[in-house]
Design a protein around this motif. Structure first.
Motif, short mmCIF file in Angstrom:
data_model
loop_
_atom_site.label_atom_id
_atom_site.label_comp_id
_atom_site.label_asym_id
_atom_site.label_seq_id
_atom_site.Cartn_x
_atom_site.Cartn_y
_atom_site.Cartn_z
N ARG A 1 12.54 21.13 -23.40
CA ARG A 1 13.78 20.70 -22.75
C ARG A 1 14.00 21.42 -21.42
O ARG A 1 14.32 20.78 -20.41
CB ARG A 1 14.97 20.97 -23.67
CG ARG A 1 16.31 20.51 -23.10
CD ARG A 1 17.47 21.20 -23.80
NE ARG A 1 17.43 22.64 -23.60
CZ ARG A 1 17.81 23.25 -22.48
NH1 ARG A 1 18.25 22.55 -21.45
NH2 ARG A 1 17.73 24.56 -22.38
N SER A 2 13.82 22.73 -21.41
CA SER A 2 14.06 23.49 -20.18
C SER A 2 13.08 23.11 -19.08
O SER A 2 13.45 23.05 -17.90
CB SER A 2 13.99 24.99 -20.47
OG SER A 2 12.69 25.37 -20.91
N VAL B 1 11.57 20.14 -18.75
CA VAL B 1 11.93 18.80 -18.28
C VAL B 1 13.15 18.86 -17.37
O VAL B 1 13.18 18.22 -16.31
CB VAL B 1 12.19 17.87 -19.49
CG1 VAL B 1 12.83 16.55 -19.03
CG2 VAL B 1 10.88 17.57 -20.21
N GLU B 2 14.15 19.65 -17.75
CA GLU B 2 15.35 19.75 -16.93
C GLU B 2 15.08 20.46 -15.61
O GLU B 2 15.73 20.18 -14.60
CB GLU B 2 16.46 20.46 -17.71
CG GLU B 2 16.99 19.61 -18.86
CD GLU B 2 18.17 20.25 -19.56
OE1 GLU B 2 18.56 21.38 -19.17
OE2 GLU B 2 18.71 19.63 -20.49
N SER B 3 14.10 21.39 -15.59
CA SER B 3 13.73 22.03 -14.32
C SER B 3 13.09 21.03 -13.37
O SER B 3 13.09 21.25 -12.15
CB SER B 3 12.76 23.19 -14.58
OG SER B 3 11.47 22.72 -14.95
N CYS B 4 12.58 19.93 -13.91
CA CYS B 4 12.01 18.85 -13.10
C CYS B 4 13.02 17.73 -12.87
O CYS B 4 12.66 16.61 -12.49
CB CYS B 4 10.74 18.31 -13.75
SG CYS B 4 9.39 19.49 -13.87
N LYS B 5 14.30 18.01 -13.18
CA LYS B 5 15.41 17.08 -12.91
C LYS B 5 15.36 15.81 -13.76
O LYS B 5 15.75 14.74 -13.31
CB LYS B 5 15.45 16.69 -11.43
CG LYS B 5 15.37 17.87 -10.46
CD LYS B 5 16.49 18.86 -10.66
CE LYS B 5 16.41 20.01 -9.66
NZ LYS B 5 17.45 21.04 -9.90
N GLN B 6 14.91 15.94 -14.99
CA GLN B 6 14.92 14.82 -15.91
C GLN B 6 15.46 15.28 -17.26
O GLN B 6 15.74 16.46 -17.46
CB GLN B 6 13.51 14.23 -16.06
CG GLN B 6 12.98 13.55 -14.81
CD GLN B 6 13.76 12.31 -14.44
OE1 GLN B 6 14.32 11.63 -15.32
NE2 GLN B 6 13.82 12.01 -13.15
N THR B 7 15.59 14.34 -18.19
CA THR B 7 16.09 14.67 -19.52
C THR B 7 15.18 14.04 -20.57
O THR B 7 14.46 13.08 -20.30
CB THR B 7 17.52 14.15 -19.73
OG1 THR B 7 17.55 12.72 -19.51
CG2 THR B 7 18.49 14.83 -18.79
N CYS C 1 10.29 10.76 -22.37
CA CYS C 1 10.84 11.22 -21.10
C CYS C 1 10.48 10.18 -20.05
O CYS C 1 9.32 9.81 -19.91
CB CYS C 1 10.26 12.58 -20.71
SG CYS C 1 10.97 13.25 -19.20
#
Length: 321
Positions: A202-203, A205-211, A241
């Motif tokens: 999760r972290s 993916v979110e660091s790459c601006k996605q969810t 994703c």
């Protein structure tokens, strides 16, 4: 031998001139490290300290953690033959350049030996080629592993499925995610069973601006499972994703299923690269084309059935033929 001894002497002389550094670096030795392993890893740490400007003896920060993690990755590779994602292997090779280890272990799983074995078995591979081609044409991705006797597949509506250009459109994002996961695992000490796999995924993916998208289905509601998975209790989780499938997991409840799906997803990132491809799999009893994230490892069995399908049209959704 002389070259290695000169390296050790240089390090010892340097530490003799910097007693505070010497005292600090000795605290970094692992309990089970031999003298040979520790002296090599110590040289790796000292050699690369300048590349991490905020590293100070006795001061804990993220750069210290990263340098120590990379030193362990390097030592594990040199002495134990451990393998990591290619971006990490390239990094530790660059950082370890010039460090001489006397009589380093020769690991039987090296790339060169794999290639030699491949050459030796070339004749067998060629002999089996016709059979492999026949199996491939008859639907290798079917989860139920029934005999490959079908020669045609009932087409799904032409409107359903990802467009042909979809893999190329998604590939650049997953290349970035691959690097993010690689470094996250390095900082966590490597891939293992005791990690919070979902939190890592999760972290990153979110660091790459996605969810991430998680879909849960009771096991009893899934058709087409192998005979060994006919139990009625438990849940199955599917993780996607950007509409791309990356993992499926089973557990007693949704939390356990999500944890297992995340672990399976992270396994894909352990190879040299990840690739987005359009593959055929089952969804609600039908053959469909789906976007999937794959590594380079050959698959001995098919894909699990899809729990969701972001590309379906009304015809497929209604289950009509």
């Amino acid at each position: 031998m002389a070259e290695e001894r000169n390296g050790e002497d240089t390090v010892s002389e340097y530490l003799g001139q910097n007693p505070q550094l010497a005292q600090w670096v000795d605290t970094l030795r692992g309990y089970c490290e031999s003298n040979k392993q520790w002296l090599a890893r110590r040289e790796f740490i000292l050699k690369n300290m300048e590349a991490f400007p905020t590293v100070e003896p006795g001061v804990s920060n993220s750069n210290v953690d990263r340098l120590l993690s990379l030193s362990m990755v390097w030592a594990n590779h040199v002495f134990l033959g451990c393998s990591y994602p290619q971006v990490v292997m390239d990094k530790i090779k660059e950082m370890g350049e010039g460090i001489v280890v006397q009589d380093p272990p020769v690991h039987r799983t090296t790339k060169d030996e794999v290639m030699i074995k491949g050459k030796r078995s070339a004749a067998k591979v060629e002999a089996d080629a016709d059979g492999c081609v026949k199996r491939a044409k008859c639907g290798p991705n079917e989860l139920d592993s029934r005999p490959a006797v079908r020669t045609t597949t009932r087409p799904v509506s032409q409107k359903a499925g990802p467009p042909p250009q979809a893999p190329a459109e998604h590939q650049s994002f997953f290349n970035r995610l691959y690097k993010a996961v690689a470094w996250k695992l390095v900082s966590a000490g490597g891939f293992g069973p005791n990690l919070d796999h979902f939190e890592i995924l999760r972290s990153c993916v979110e660091s790459c601006k996605q969810t991430l998208t998680c879909v849960f289905v009771p096991l009893k509601d899934i058709a087409g499972l192998p005979a060994g998975r006919t139990q009625k209790e438990g849940h199955v989780c599917e993780i996607r994703c950007q509409t791309v499938y990356i993992g499926t997991g089973y557990g007693r409840d949704e939390a356990a299923a999500k944890a297992m799906a995340s672990k399976e997803a992270l396994k894909v990132f352990q190879g040299r690269k990840v690739t987005v491809k359009i593959c055929r799999r089952r969804y609600k009893g039908k053959d469909v084309e789906d976007l999937m994230l794959l590594d380079e490892q050959p698959r001995s069995q098919g894909f699990p059935p899809a729990l969701s399908y972001p590309f379906q049209d009304e015809q497929l959704e209604d289950g009509s033929t």
